[in-house]
Structures are given as structure tokens and as C-alpha cells.
Design an enzyme around this catalytic site. Structure first.
Site, PDB file in Angstrom:
ATOM      1  N   TYR A  55      -1.406  -1.106  10.266  1.00 46.07           N
ATOM      2  CA  TYR A  55      -1.513  -1.378   8.823  1.00 46.07           C
ATOM      3  C   TYR A  55      -0.269  -0.836   8.108  1.00 46.07           C
ATOM      4  O   TYR A  55       0.363  -1.526   7.294  1.00 46.07           O
ATOM      5  CB  TYR A  55      -2.781  -0.706   8.294  1.00 46.07           C
ATOM      6  CG  TYR A  55      -3.059  -0.909   6.825  1.00 46.07           C
ATOM      7  CD1 TYR A  55      -3.658  -2.083   6.374  1.00 46.07           C
ATOM      8  CD2 TYR A  55      -2.748   0.074   5.891  1.00 46.07           C
ATOM      9  CE1 TYR A  55      -3.939  -2.272   5.021  1.00 46.07           C
ATOM     10  CE2 TYR A  55      -3.016  -0.099   4.542  1.00 46.07           C
ATOM     11  CZ  TYR A  55      -3.621  -1.279   4.114  1.00 46.07           C
ATOM     12  OH  TYR A  55      -3.892  -1.463   2.784  1.00 46.07           O
TER      13      TYR A  55
ATOM     14  N   SER B  56       0.864  -1.194   0.000  1.00 41.10           N
ATOM     15  CA  SER B  56       0.000   0.000   0.000  1.00 41.10           C
ATOM     16  C   SER B  56       0.889   1.229   0.000  1.00 41.10           C
ATOM     17  O   SER B  56       2.011   1.194   0.532  1.00 41.10           O
ATOM     18  CB  SER B  56      -0.874   0.010   1.256  1.00 41.10           C
ATOM     19  OG  SER B  56      -1.517   1.266   1.398  1.00 41.10           O
TER      20      SER B  56
END
Ligand code: NDP
Length: 270
Positions: free
Chosen positions: A170, A157
């Protein structure tokens, strides 16, 4: 060391094809994973995928069979070590002890301030996003080596490249994945296994639809993205497919952002 597969000449047959390739794509029932399964299968690969939801896997399988794709499925919770081991055994049986492509796509998020995460949430996100991918690489290594031309693609990401307010755990898992990409590329080059990483920006999927339904948030994402929109899963799967093809055989160790220019516009963090 076996001779590495190369891109050959511009006219080489199969340069832009995945015919004859065998792939494992984790989390293929929805979103980016689903697009990757369909992209690889449409380009000729035999694909195995998994998720936790048996009914949804069954629905997808019917659709894929109707489209003539060669896809098989396993029910599997990748946050559990024994289920990862079983998955790789299934894959080894199906593909005769070889694997050409491993796409580590499964990942999830819990968005909250750092001070509010519980120990269980930390362990859950680490196991789902990072440990599962790391362990599948370990388990898959002999199969990828046996292929003679293995390709690992991580779905990371932009949250692992720049600081977003998407949640620290995350972001940590994705940042670690970007580093793992480089280390494995060096360590496993001798086995003719390439390792690359695709880092999406905001892509409309079941993972992001909740937060993107907030129009103010969506507007702020678009205003910070030079292309002024969120992305679609098929805009990720196209790059994943390329990274698995003979046309990309000199690319390894790279993390490539697919984010409409978000990480190059100089406005992060915000
Ligand atoms: P989705 O939530 O839409 O899809 C996730 C897929 O993974 C589903 O098939 C889901 O099925 C499966 N899955 C989730 N947890 C597990 C598990 N423990 N074991 C097995 N399968 C599991 O996610 P996205 O497509 O949006 O995300 C895919 C990847 O892309 C993730 O790694 C994410 O971090 C990354 N990403 C996504 C972005 C976005 O904006 N959407 C942006 C940047 C990166 P089931 O729940 O039934 O098990």
C-alpha cells in the site's frame, strides 16, 4: 498552446464554483469518493462515477437524483484494463469528448507483514491502487487536453509520505502516486492539465472502520495526531474541490497531506 484558465481577479465570477465542469471520480459509492462526488456535484459539476457493486451504485444514484445532483454511474472493476478502457469510452460519450476533472480515488489495502504477502496480493494492490490511476490518466489525457483546463487529483495517503505500519505494498503504491503527481504536472503543463495529490491521514470510512474499531489502535492514532481525532470524508473532498476550481489554477505538482497534523508532529515512524 491554448490560453490557460486563470484565477482572474478576486471578484471574478465562477472562481469558487464548478458550474459547467465535467468530472470523473472513481469509487464514488462510499467513503472519500462518495464525499468527492457530492462535493463536486453540489458545486455545480456534472459527475460520472463507478464501483464494482451495481446495487450500491443504484442506491446512491437514487439519493443523488433526489438531491438534484447531475451524476451518472458505471459498474466497473478498475483493476481490469479492459474495464478501464470501457469506462473512459462511456465518459467520452457522456461528456462529448472532454473531461475537466479526473479524481483517481479508488484504492484498498491488505495489512500484513511484508514476508507474508503472496504474488497475487502484490499484483492485486498494484493494479487497484496504482496501475488503474496511471492507466486512467493515459486514457483520459486526450479528454483532459480537450477541456483546455484539465485537473487531475490523486487520492494518495500519508502512508506514501512517512512510514506507517499500514502495509508495505500500500505504502509503495501511494509513494509512487506522489511522484507521478510531480512528473505529470511537468509533462502535461503544456496541455493546460494540472496534477495534484491529496494525502489523507486516518479518515473514517468502510476501508478504515475495521482497524479503527480496535480502540487501542484508534487511541494511538489520536495520540499521534495534533488535532486528536481521525478525519471525515468531507474534510478531504473540500480540498479536492478547491484543487479543481479556477481559484487554484496556479497550483500543480503538489501532494498535500490532510491528516490533522500527523505528518508534521515529528513522532513518526512509530
Ligand atoms: P472505501 O473502501 O470506503 O471506498 C472505496 C470506494 O472505491 C468504494 O466506492 C468501492 O466500491 C470502490 N472500489 C474499490 N475497489 C474498486 C475497484 N477495483 N474498481 C472500482 N471501484 C472500486 O475507501 P476510502 O474511501 O477509505 O478510500 C478512498 C481512497 O482514499 C483510497 O485510495 C485510499 O487508499 C485513500 N485513503 C483512505 C484513508 C482512510 O483512512 N480511509 C487514508 C488515506 C488514504 P466497491 O468496493 O463496491 O467496488
Amino acid at each position: 498552446m491554448a490560453a490557460a484558465e486563470t484565477s482572474g481577479t478576486v471578484a471574478a465570477p465562477g472562481r469558487w464554483s464548478l458550474h459547467g465542469k465535467m468530472a470523473l471520480v472513481t469509487g464514488g459509492t462510499r467513503g472519500i469518493g462518495r464525499a468527492v462526488v457530492e462535493e463536486l456535484a453540489a458545486l455545480g459539476a456534472a459527475v460520472h462515477t463507478c464501483s464494482r457493486n451495481e446495487a450500491e451504485l443504484g442506491e446512491r444514484l437514487k439519493e443523488w437524483e433526489a438531491r438534484g445532483f447531475r451524476v451518472t454511474v458505471s459498474v466497473c472493476d478498475l483493476s481490469a484494463r479492459d474495464q478501464r478502457e470501457r469506462l473512459i469510452r462511456d465518459v467520452a460519450n457522456r461528456f462529448g469528448g472532454k473531461l475537466d476533472i479526473l479524481v483517481n480515488n479508488v484504492g484498498t489495502n491488505i495489512r500484513k507483514p511484508t514476508t507474508e504477502y503472496s504474488a497475487d496480493e502484490y499484483s492485486f494492490l498494484m493494479a487497484t491502487n496504482l496501475e488503474s490511476a496511471y492507466h486512467l490518466c493515459q486514457l483520459g489525457h486526450p479528454l483532459l487536453k480537450a477541456s483546455g483546463s484539465g485537473s487531475i487529483v490523486f487520492i494518495s495517503s500519508v502512508a506514501g509520505i512517512v512510514a506507517l505500519f499500514s502495509g508495505t505494498i500500500y505504502a509503495m503504491t501511494k509513494g509512487a502516486m506522489n511522484q507521478l503527481t510531480k512528473n505529470l504536472a511537468c509533462e502535461w503543463a503544456k496541455d493546460n492539465i494540472r496534477t495534484n495529490c491529496v494525502a489523507p491521514g486516518y479518515i473514517l470510512t468502510s476501508l478504515s472502520e475495521g482497524i479503527l474499531a480496535n480502540k487501542e489502535f484508534e487511541g494511538s492514532v489520536k495520540s499521534r495526531t495534533p488535532l486528536r481525532r481521525v478525519g471525515e470524508p468531507a474534510e478531504i473532498s473540500s480540498l479536492v474541490a478547491f484543487l479543481c476550481m479556477p481559484g487554484s489554477t496556479y497550483i500543480t505538482g503538489q501532494t498535500i497531506a490532510v491528516d490533522g497534523g500527523m505528518t508534521v508532529n515529528g513522532l513518526y515512524p512509530s
